[in-house]
Design a protein around this motif. Structure first.
Motif, mmCIF file in Angstrom:
data_model
loop_
_atom_site.group_PDB
_atom_site.id
_atom_site.type_symbol
_atom_site.label_atom_id
_atom_site.label_comp_id
_atom_site.label_asym_id
_atom_site.label_seq_id
_atom_site.Cartn_x
_atom_site.Cartn_y
_atom_site.Cartn_z
ATOM 1 N N ASN A 15 45.218 24.323 52.858
ATOM 2 C CA ASN A 15 44.578 25.501 53.435
ATOM 3 C C ASN A 15 45.481 26.730 53.412
ATOM 4 O OD1 ASN A 15 46.344 24.457 55.318
ATOM 5 N ND2 ASN A 15 45.140 25.160 57.059
ATOM 6 N N HIS A 16 46.594 26.625 52.723
ATOM 7 C CA HIS A 16 47.518 27.755 52.651
ATOM 8 C C HIS A 16 47.099 28.749 51.576
ATOM 9 C CE1 HIS A 16 51.160 25.791 54.856
ATOM 10 N NE2 HIS A 16 50.061 25.852 55.590
ATOM 11 N N LEU A 17 47.453 30.006 51.822
ATOM 12 C CA LEU A 17 47.021 31.079 50.936
ATOM 13 C C LEU A 17 48.184 31.783 50.245
ATOM 14 C CD1 LEU A 17 44.372 32.713 53.303
ATOM 15 C CD2 LEU A 17 43.949 31.071 51.454
ATOM 16 N N TYR A 18 49.381 31.590 50.773
ATOM 17 C CA TYR A 18 50.556 32.257 50.231
ATOM 18 C C TYR A 18 51.445 31.189 49.589
ATOM 19 C CZ TYR A 18 49.251 36.252 53.119
ATOM 20 O OH TYR A 18 48.568 37.296 53.689
ATOM 21 N N PHE A 19 51.937 31.509 48.412
ATOM 22 C CA PHE A 19 52.738 30.534 47.669
ATOM 23 C C PHE A 19 54.020 31.186 47.193
ATOM 24 C CE2 PHE A 19 48.998 28.201 48.070
ATOM 25 C CZ PHE A 19 47.926 28.914 47.569
ATOM 26 N N TYR A 20 55.050 30.381 47.124
ATOM 27 C CA TYR A 20 56.378 30.908 46.841
ATOM 28 C C TYR A 20 57.148 29.966 45.933
ATOM 29 C CZ TYR A 20 55.239 33.070 51.372
ATOM 30 O OH TYR A 20 54.616 33.714 52.401
ATOM 31 N N PHE A 59 53.208 34.791 45.932
ATOM 32 C CA PHE A 59 51.935 34.867 45.205
ATOM 33 C C PHE A 59 50.812 34.760 46.206
ATOM 34 C CE2 PHE A 59 49.943 34.358 41.050
ATOM 35 C CZ PHE A 59 48.768 33.661 41.283
ATOM 36 N N TYR A 60 49.894 35.704 46.126
ATOM 37 C CA TYR A 60 48.766 35.704 47.058
ATOM 38 C C TYR A 60 47.556 36.289 46.366
ATOM 39 C CZ TYR A 60 45.779 37.250 50.921
ATOM 40 O OH TYR A 60 44.709 37.464 51.750
ATOM 41 N N ASN A 61 46.427 35.704 46.608
ATOM 42 C CA ASN A 61 45.169 36.222 46.073
ATOM 43 C C ASN A 61 45.236 36.368 44.555
ATOM 44 O OD1 ASN A 61 42.519 37.111 46.435
ATOM 45 N ND2 ASN A 61 43.120 39.248 46.620
ATOM 46 N N ASN A 62 45.809 35.369 43.925
ATOM 47 C CA ASN A 62 45.899 35.277 42.469
ATOM 48 C C ASN A 62 46.768 36.328 41.806
ATOM 49 O OD1 ASN A 62 44.760 32.992 41.355
ATOM 50 N ND2 ASN A 62 42.683 33.792 41.528
ATOM 51 N N GLU A 63 47.691 36.877 42.571
ATOM 52 C CA GLU A 63 48.627 37.782 41.926
ATOM 53 C C GLU A 63 49.972 37.749 42.637
ATOM 54 O OE1 GLU A 63 46.529 41.496 42.040
ATOM 55 O OE2 GLU A 63 47.324 42.013 44.014
ATOM 56 N N ILE A 64 50.984 38.198 41.920
ATOM 57 C CA ILE A 64 52.308 38.262 42.499
ATOM 58 C C ILE A 64 52.329 39.364 43.555
ATOM 59 C CG2 ILE A 64 54.705 38.888 42.033
ATOM 60 C CD1 ILE A 64 54.396 37.536 39.290
ATOM 61 N N SER A 65 52.797 39.017 44.752
ATOM 62 C CA SER A 65 52.875 40.019 45.808
ATOM 63 C C SER A 65 54.291 40.582 45.939
ATOM 64 C CB SER A 65 52.404 39.448 47.140
ATOM 65 O OG SER A 65 53.007 38.210 47.416
ATOM 66 N N GLU A 66 55.265 39.795 45.590
ATOM 67 C CA GLU A 66 56.638 40.268 45.617
ATOM 68 C C GLU A 66 57.475 39.392 44.692
ATOM 69 O OE1 GLU A 66 58.364 40.219 49.509
ATOM 70 O OE2 GLU A 66 60.169 41.291 48.892
ATOM 71 N N LYS A 67 58.479 39.995 44.071
ATOM 72 C CA LYS A 67 59.390 39.207 43.252
ATOM 73 C C LYS A 67 60.798 39.753 43.392
ATOM 74 C CE LYS A 67 58.345 41.789 39.032
ATOM 75 N NZ LYS A 67 57.856 41.707 37.633
#
Lengths: 111, 114
Positions: free
Chosen positions: B28-33, B49-57
């Motif tokens: 049920n998690h939405l944020y991936f790292y 990665f969130y909502n099918n795109e990279i949020s920070e790198k």
């Protein structure tokens, strides 16, 4: 520059005694503080967190204290067990994003 | 208790080869790292990665790295042309993004580039 620091690289305690791990922080805007432990060649394991609006949170043998005036965070483990021997981290947190890990504190609990 | 699982646990690859590390985050998690730890060094953030795109790198995550969520359960890290200095333990992690930002890590994939 690191906004959360652990100034003690290592700590050694006897089994059954209390372990106290410390962090100091500079950024008063953190909403939460987290503690992780890590064994060699394994991923960090979440232990306990504390909201910035609280001064204490307890979970079993683990208690985290937050002293906002001193900008100081501590983790107490009572009683300490040999299996608690690991590296402990209080990483910097950013909302919705990364954790930034420092060097951590190596805790050794001697039987 | 739900956990993040990673495969393979250990991979040895020739320099210049492509590597894909796989992860199944908590359901049920939405944020991936992805994080990594080079032997003897700190655990370092690579990418979120969130909502099918990279949020920070991070600066480490250059053009040779990519991430993908190919289906509803897997999250992958691809290294296109591995270098010796890519040898490290790679940790996948996930969170539900709720207050506290508690991130849960997998056991890691140990990558050795020879």
């Amino acid at each position: 520059d690191q906004q959360v620091k652990q100034n003690s690289p290592s700590l050694s305690v006897q089994e059954g005694r209390i372990s106290i791990l410390n962090c100091d922080y500079t950024n008063s805007m953190f909403d939460y503080f987290l503690w992780y432990k890590k064994y060699p060649a394994e991923g960090p394991t979440f232990l306990i967190s504390i909201s910035s609006i609280k001064d204490k949170n307890e979970d079993g043998r683990f208690t985290v204290f937050l002293n906002k005036s001193a900008k100081h965070l501590s983790l107490h483990i009572v009683p300490s067990q040999p299996g608690d021997s690991a590296v402990y981290f209080c990483p910097e947190t950013a909302s919705g994003s990364r954790l930034t890990f420092g060097e951590g504190t190596q805790l050794t609990v001697n039987p | 208790e739900p956990e993040v699982t990673q495969t393979p646990s250990h991979q040895v690859t020739q320099m210049g080869q492509e590597v894909i590390l796989r992860c199944v985050p908590i359901s049920n998690h939405l944020y991936f790292y992805w994080y990594r730890q080079i032997l003897g060094q700190k655990v370092e953030f690579l990418v979120s990665f969130y909502n099918n795109e990279i949020s920070e790198k991070s600066e480490i995550f250059d053009d040779q790295f990519s991430v993908e969520r190919p289906d509803g359960s897997n999250f992958t890290l691809k290294i296109r042309s591995t270098k010796l200095e890519d040898s490290a333990m790679y940790f996948c992690a996930s969170s539900d993004g709720s207050s506290g930002n508690t991130i849960y890590f997998g056991e890691g994939s140990w990558l050795t580039v020879v």
